[in-house]
Design an enzyme around this catalytic site. Structure first.
Site, PDB file in Angstrom:
ATOM      1  N   ASP A  37      75.602  49.416  36.889  1.00  0.00           N
ATOM      2  CA  ASP A  37      75.296  47.992  37.085  1.00  0.00           C
ATOM      3  C   ASP A  37      74.672  47.462  35.796  1.00  0.00           C
ATOM      4  OD1 ASP A  37      74.509  45.484  37.839  1.00  0.00           O
ATOM      5  OD2 ASP A  37      73.219  46.121  39.489  1.00  0.00           O
ATOM      6  N   HIS A  38      75.502  46.852  34.950  1.00  0.00           N
ATOM      7  CA  HIS A  38      75.061  46.371  33.643  1.00  0.00           C
ATOM      8  C   HIS A  38      75.427  44.908  33.453  1.00  0.00           C
ATOM      9  CE1 HIS A  38      73.999  49.817  30.730  1.00  0.00           C
ATOM     10  NE2 HIS A  38      73.814  50.263  31.957  1.00  0.00           N
ATOM     11  N   GLY A 106      65.154  49.761  34.684  1.00  0.00           N
ATOM     12  CA  GLY A 106      66.026  48.962  33.841  1.00  0.00           C
ATOM     13  C   GLY A 106      65.871  49.155  32.352  1.00  0.00           C
ATOM     14  N   GLU A 107      66.712  48.415  31.629  1.00  0.00           N
ATOM     15  CA  GLU A 107      66.691  48.399  30.168  1.00  0.00           C
ATOM     16  C   GLU A 107      66.658  46.955  29.682  1.00  0.00           C
ATOM     17  OE1 GLU A 107      69.743  49.452  31.602  1.00  0.00           O
ATOM     18  OE2 GLU A 107      69.321  51.594  31.833  1.00  0.00           O
ATOM     19  N   ASN A 110      69.942  44.776  29.451  1.00  0.00           N
ATOM     20  CA  ASN A 110      70.499  44.027  30.576  1.00  0.00           C
ATOM     21  C   ASN A 110      69.533  43.028  31.189  1.00  0.00           C
ATOM     22  OD1 ASN A 110      72.980  45.656  30.673  1.00  0.00           O
ATOM     23  ND2 ASN A 110      71.582  47.292  31.264  1.00  0.00           N
ATOM     24  N   GLY A 174      61.327  60.467  33.662  1.00  0.00           N
ATOM     25  CA  GLY A 174      60.036  61.020  33.281  1.00  0.00           C
ATOM     26  C   GLY A 174      59.192  61.311  34.501  1.00  0.00           C
ATOM     27  N   ALA A 176      56.222  60.164  35.579  1.00  0.00           N
ATOM     28  CA  ALA A 176      55.621  59.065  36.346  1.00  0.00           C
ATOM     29  C   ALA A 176      56.643  58.437  37.282  1.00  0.00           C
ATOM     30  CB  ALA A 176      55.049  58.021  35.395  1.00  0.00           C
ATOM     31  N   ALA A 177      57.855  58.218  36.774  1.00  0.00           N
ATOM     32  CA  ALA A 177      58.889  57.623  37.612  1.00  0.00           C
ATOM     33  C   ALA A 177      59.335  58.582  38.708  1.00  0.00           C
ATOM     34  CB  ALA A 177      60.079  57.207  36.747  1.00  0.00           C
TER      35      ALA A 177
END
Length: 322
Positions: A37-38, A106-107, A110, A174, A176-177
Site C-alpha cells: 500500500d504505497h 509508515g514511511e 508515502n 525493531g 519497540a514496534a
C-alpha cells in the site's frame, strides 16, 4: 505447518498486472496474498503505485485466496476512520475470514504528501496505537465518537461491516514496534527471519501470544542467469540495501535514487535469492519457517512472472509443502 503466499508489489506492477499475478499465484499453489500500500514507488524504475483498495476489490472477484495489506499506514495520509471503512468493505467483498488489515508506522515517502511534518519514530508508534483503537471501535458497527491526542471522530458509524471485526496485524522491524505489536496487534508482520523479534512479539502478547499469526515477506528474482537476475534486482529494488532509518525518512523517489547511487549489486546479493536453483529458493523461505513464521510471502522481482510461477509450482512449493 507454515503456509506460503505471494506478495503483490504494487510499486512495480499496474493494477491489471497485479490481478493477473494473483490468478497465477492461486493456480501455482500459493495459499494467500499480500499487497503493498504505497502512494509512491521507491524509485522511478519501479514505475507504479495504484490505489490498493481498488485493486483489492478486483482481487475479491478474481481469486479465492485471502488478502492482507502489507502494509497500510493509517495515521497521516488517510485518517484511521477512512481506513476502517475501506478495510471493512474489503472484508465484506472478500468473504468471511479472507481479509486481514496489516498496518505500520509508515514511511515519509508515502505519508508526507499532504504536507504534514514527518514525526519521529516514537511519536509515529504512538499515533499508530491510537489509530488501531479508533479502527477497532468502528469495526463493531456502532456509532463512535473519539477525542484523542492525535485523532478526532464524531458520530461515525460503519454500516457495511463483516460479521467478525477485521483482524489488525502490526508490522515491526525493531524491538519497540515488536512490543507494540504484541500488546495491541492480532498478529505480527516483519520482513526478516528474526526468531528473537518473533519471540519479543509473543512475549509482549501475554498468554495468547502463541495463537497470534506471524507473517514474513521476502523478494527473489527467478531467472536462468543468476547474474542477470541480480542486475534486475539492482535496477529495480536497490533501496533494499539502504541501511538504518533511511527508508522511513527519505521523502521522494528522487531522494531514494540519490541514496541508491551508493548501492552496488554485491550489496544486494546476500539478501536476495537470484537464479533458478530450487534449493536456494527453498532455503530462503525455510529460514522463515525455522524462525517460527506461520505464513511466508514471496515476491518475484522483474517481468518474468509466468516463469516464476511455473518454477515455484513445479520445483519449490512441492518441497516446502510436502
Amino acid at each position: 505447518m507454515t503456509q506460503y503466499g505471494y506478495f503483490l508489489a504494487a510499486e512495480e506492477h499496474g493494477p491489471t498486472e497485479l490481478v493477473e499475478q494473483a490468478r497465477m499465484a492461486e493456480q501455482a499453489g500459493f495459499s494467500a496474498l499480500w499487497i503493498s500500500d504505497h502512494y509512491h514507488p521507491w524509485n522511478d524504475a519501479q514505475g507504479q503505485s495504484s490505489f490498493v483498495w481498488s485493486v483489492i476489490g478486483a482481487l475479491a472477484q478474481a481469486t479465492s485466496l485471502p488478502v492482507q495489506t502489507a502494509v497500510t499506514c493509517p495515521t497521516m495520509r488517510i485518517h484511521p476512520a477512512i481506513v476502517a471503512q475501506a478495510a471493512a468493505t474489503s472484508a465484506v467483498l472478500l468473504g468471511e475470514g479472507r481479509f486481514r488489515l496489516g498496518v505500520g508506522s509508515g514511511e515519509a515517502l508515502n505519508e508526507h504528501v499532504l504536507g504534514h511534518r514527518w514525526p519521529q519514530a516514537s511519536l509515529r508508534l504512538e499515533m499508530l496505537e491510537e489509530a488501531v483503537t479508533v479502527m477497532r471501535q468502528l469495526f463493531e458497527g456502532q456509532e463512535v465518537s473519539h477525542h484523542g491526542k492525535h485523532y478526532t471522530v464524531e458520530n461515525a458509524r460503519l454500516y457495511t461491516v463483516p460479521e467478525e471485526p477485521v483482524p489488525i496485524d502490526i508490522a515491526a522491524f525493531g524491538s519497540a514496534a515488536a512490543s507494540l505489536a504484541g500488546r495491541v496487534g492480532d498478529g505480527f508482520i516483519t520482513m526478516v527471519p528474526d526468531a528473537e523479534l518473533v519471540a519479543r512479539f509473543r512475549r509482549g502478547s501475554g498468554a495468547g501470544g502463541n495463537s497470534k499469526p506471524v507473517s514474513g515477506g521476502l523478494k527473489v528474482c527467478y531467472g536462468p542467469d543468476a547474474d542477470e537476475a541480480l542486475r534486475t534486482v539492482h535496477r529495480l529494488w536497490p533501496n533494499m540495501a539502504l541501511p538504518g532509518e533511511l527508508s522511513q525518512i527519505l521523502p521522494t523517489p528522487a531522494h531514494f535514487e540519490q541514496a541508491c547511487e551508493l548501492v552496488r549489486p554485491e550489496h544486494l546479493a546476500p539478501s536476495v535469492t537470484c537464479g533458478d536453483d530450487p534449493e536456494k529458493h527453498v532455503a530462503a523461505l525455510s529460514a522463515y519457517a525455522d524462525a517460527g513464521f506461520d505464513t511466508v510471502y514471496v515476491n518475484q522481482i522483474g517481468p518474468d512472472q509466468r516463469g516464476f510461477f511455473d518454477f515455484y509450482r513445479t520445483k519449490v512449493l512441492p518441497q516446502l509443502t510436502g
